[in-house]
Design an enzyme around this catalytic site. Structure first.
Site, PDB file in Angstrom:
ATOM      1  N   SER A  14       0.838  -1.205   0.000  1.00 39.94           N
ATOM      2  CA  SER A  14       0.000   0.000   0.000  1.00 39.94           C
ATOM      3  C   SER A  14       0.868   1.248   0.000  1.00 39.94           C
ATOM      4  CB  SER A  14      -0.893  -0.002   1.236  1.00 39.94           C
ATOM      5  OG  SER A  14      -0.089   0.242   2.382  1.00 39.94           O
ATOM      6  N   LYS A  15       0.213   2.366  -0.212  1.00 43.97           N
ATOM      7  CA  LYS A  15       0.923   3.643  -0.208  1.00 43.97           C
ATOM      8  C   LYS A  15       1.562   3.860   1.161  1.00 43.97           C
ATOM      9  CE  LYS A  15      -0.187   8.573  -0.533  1.00 43.97           C
ATOM     10  NZ  LYS A  15       0.966   8.905   0.233  1.00 43.97           N
ATOM     11  N   ARG A  16       0.859   3.375   2.192  1.00 45.37           N
ATOM     12  CA  ARG A  16       1.367   3.551   3.555  1.00 45.37           C
ATOM     13  C   ARG A  16       2.722   2.850   3.753  1.00 45.37           C
ATOM     14  NH1 ARG A  16      -1.751   1.704   7.927  1.00 45.37           N
ATOM     15  NH2 ARG A  16      -3.490   1.404   6.496  1.00 45.37           N
TER      16      ARG A  16
END
Ligand code: GLU
Length: 506
Positions: free
Chosen positions: A264-266
């Site tokens: 994910s972007k996280r």
């Protein structure tokens, strides 16, 4: 010669394209090119609530940067256009109506409150509510399977909100074939009657996707694993329409570098790597997300890395040009299990590509960086610098840190290295070295090395006693390429100046 292979990349413009999406586009591209087929871009923007205005342009720019252009798509070879689903809006209702006529679909008038109540009621009994054969004709639900034709028409005429649902066949064992996963079987009794057409006059993803794949003559659907659960409905829809279904291939997920689950972007934010090909500005929040391009990755290195996230050629070779990828790519060699993303491997690919780029090409990339710093050295000089440092660089953005001493006189000296190497007597030794260097006529790297080393040998002192302070004087720290190459590059006058500066400052 063009073949009949036609594949499509069908993103929804809901934000920037994640690298998983780029990988899907890449595999479609490789597959199309391998078989001299056509790579189509279709924008699936039927869900107006999730529409993001700058996302489509971002997708197009990203494909362009990756050097995987589409053959047909918005504003390009619009043979089966338009390629934006919102512009094809009027077409889908007709197909929903066909399914109503043939009994493969039905109108449903249940309000969301009614459906919620059914869900809660089932939950209370420890059951799950599924809108399908279990209860669609039992009288609890308001649809055209239980209402008379007149009742249905009256509701529609009165402007009551309705959806069109697919009538999933009961008691069927559906056999499907996935190019990557092989045979898949599913009991149709477990499927719900998905909505095909919504009250707002828009088709859902499922209907629009199937109609468009058919009309655009798509032969292979290559897409992410998250769409595997939709495959039974899609296969059934082809059957319902009496159309030949394309072949399906569901690509494995791209997984986090550490821990479990989808990348994910996280993860990128936390571990410090981009998950988008290009920088992206969220127009609503103003947030800027990093991109591979802006972080200094070469597009071919990025593509090579992505190709290996879920596919391998079955040999030891890892570096593949786009042409080689096209030749080697095979859906049969795409793995079923998720591919772990590795930021280190991504850097490794970039470093490998750095070494294969010509010095002239890298010089062209370095010149604007130097210009920005107000440095105007001639190209020939910069080219020599690039040759000297590229081996140590992962990114062109590293060049300045690796080479600033070729362009600027050091003003600071590494404290730890100075303490260790600039001792009593060093200043005097460097003063003597100034004399030696002043007298050197041939200032080539080989000759300065020879003359300085002869002097050190004659003095019967260790090489380190001279070489380390000399490096410190010229570079400001104990780093950089071969010292005499630096000397030859910066020239006699600058070498002497730097020695004098060091004597003064250290
Ligand atoms: N619009 C879907 C997406 O956003 C396309 C899925 C498919 O390729 O069928 O990924």
């Amino acid at each position: 010669m063009e073949s009949n292979v036609r594949v499509r990349f069908a993103p929804s413009p809901t934000g920037p394209l994640h690298i998983g999406g780029v990988r899907t586009a890449l595999y479609n591209y490789l597959f199309a090119k391998k078989y001299n087929g056509t790579f189509v871009l279709r924008i699936e923007d039927t869900d107006q609530t999730r529409y993001v205005a700058n996302a489509e342009q971002y997708i197009i720019d990203a494909l362009e940067w990756c050097n995987i252009p589409f053959d047909e798509g918005p504003n390009k070879n619009e043979k089966f256009g338009p390629y934006r689903q919102s512009e094809r809006k009027n077409l889908y209702k007709e197909y929903a109506d066909i399914l109503i006529k043939t009994g493969w679909a039905y109108y449903a008038f249940d309000t969301s409150e009614q459906l919620d109540a059914h869900r809660k009621g089932h939950e209370a009994e420890g059951k799950t509510f599924i809108y399908n054969w279990h209860n669609r004709e039992k009288g609890k639900l308001v649809n055209s399977l239980v209402l008379t034709a007149d009742e249905v028409q009256a509701k529609i005429n009165a402007g009551e909100n309705y959806v069109i649902r697919f009538k999933t066949p009961q008691d069927e064992l559906l056999r499907m074939e996935d190019e990557i996963r092989g045979n898949i079987k599913i009991d149709t009794n477990t499927l719900d009657d998905k909505i095909l057409f919504k009250g707002d006059g828009m088709p859902t993803y499922h209907l629009a996707n199937i109609v468009d794949d058919h009309l655009m003559q798509i032969t292979h659907v290559i897409r992410g694993e998250e769409w595997l659960p939709s495959m039974p409905l899609h296969v059934l829809l082809y059957k319902a329409f009496g159309w030949e279904a394309p072949k399906f291939a569901h690509l494995p997920l791209i997984l986090k570098p550490v821990g479990k689950g989808k990348l994910s972007k996280r993860d990128g934010d936390k571990l410090g790597f981009p998950v988008f090909p290009l920088e992206y500005t969220n127009e609503q929040t103003g947030d800027v997300s990093r991109g591979y391009k802006e972080d200094g990755y070469f597009n071919d290195a990025f593509i090579n890395m992505l190709a290996f996230l879920g596919w391998n050629p079955g040999t030891e070779q890892e570096i593949f040009s786009l042409e080689e990828l096209i030749a080697a790519f095979d859906l049969k060699r795409v793995s079923k299990s998720g591919a772990k993303f590795s930021p280190d491997k991504t850097k490794w690919f970039n470093q490998q590509y750095m070494q294969t780029k010509s010095d002239a090409e890298l010089t062209e990339l370095f010149l604007p960086i130097l210009a920005e710093k107000g440095i105007t050295k001639d190209k020939e000089y910069v080219l020599k610098v690039v040759t000297a440092i590229k081996e140590r660089a992962v990114f062109v953005n590293d060049f300045w840190d690796l080479s600033n001493f070729f362009f600027e006189t050091p003003t600071e000296y590494d404290a730890k290295a100075s303490k260790k190497n600039w001792k009593e007597g060093t200043a005097e030794l460097m003063q003597e070295l100034i004399e030696v260097v002043s007298n050197i006529q041939d200032f080539s790297s080989e000759n300065t090395e020879k003359e300085v080393k002869e002097w050190i040998t004659a003095k019967e002192i260790g090489f380190g006693k001279v070489m380390q302070p000399l490096r410190l004087s010229l570079v400001g720290k104990l780093a950089g390429p071969h010292l005499f190459d630096i000397i030859a590059m910066i020239g006699k006058e600058e070498t002497l100046l730097r020695l004098k500066n060091a004597i003064e400052k250290l």
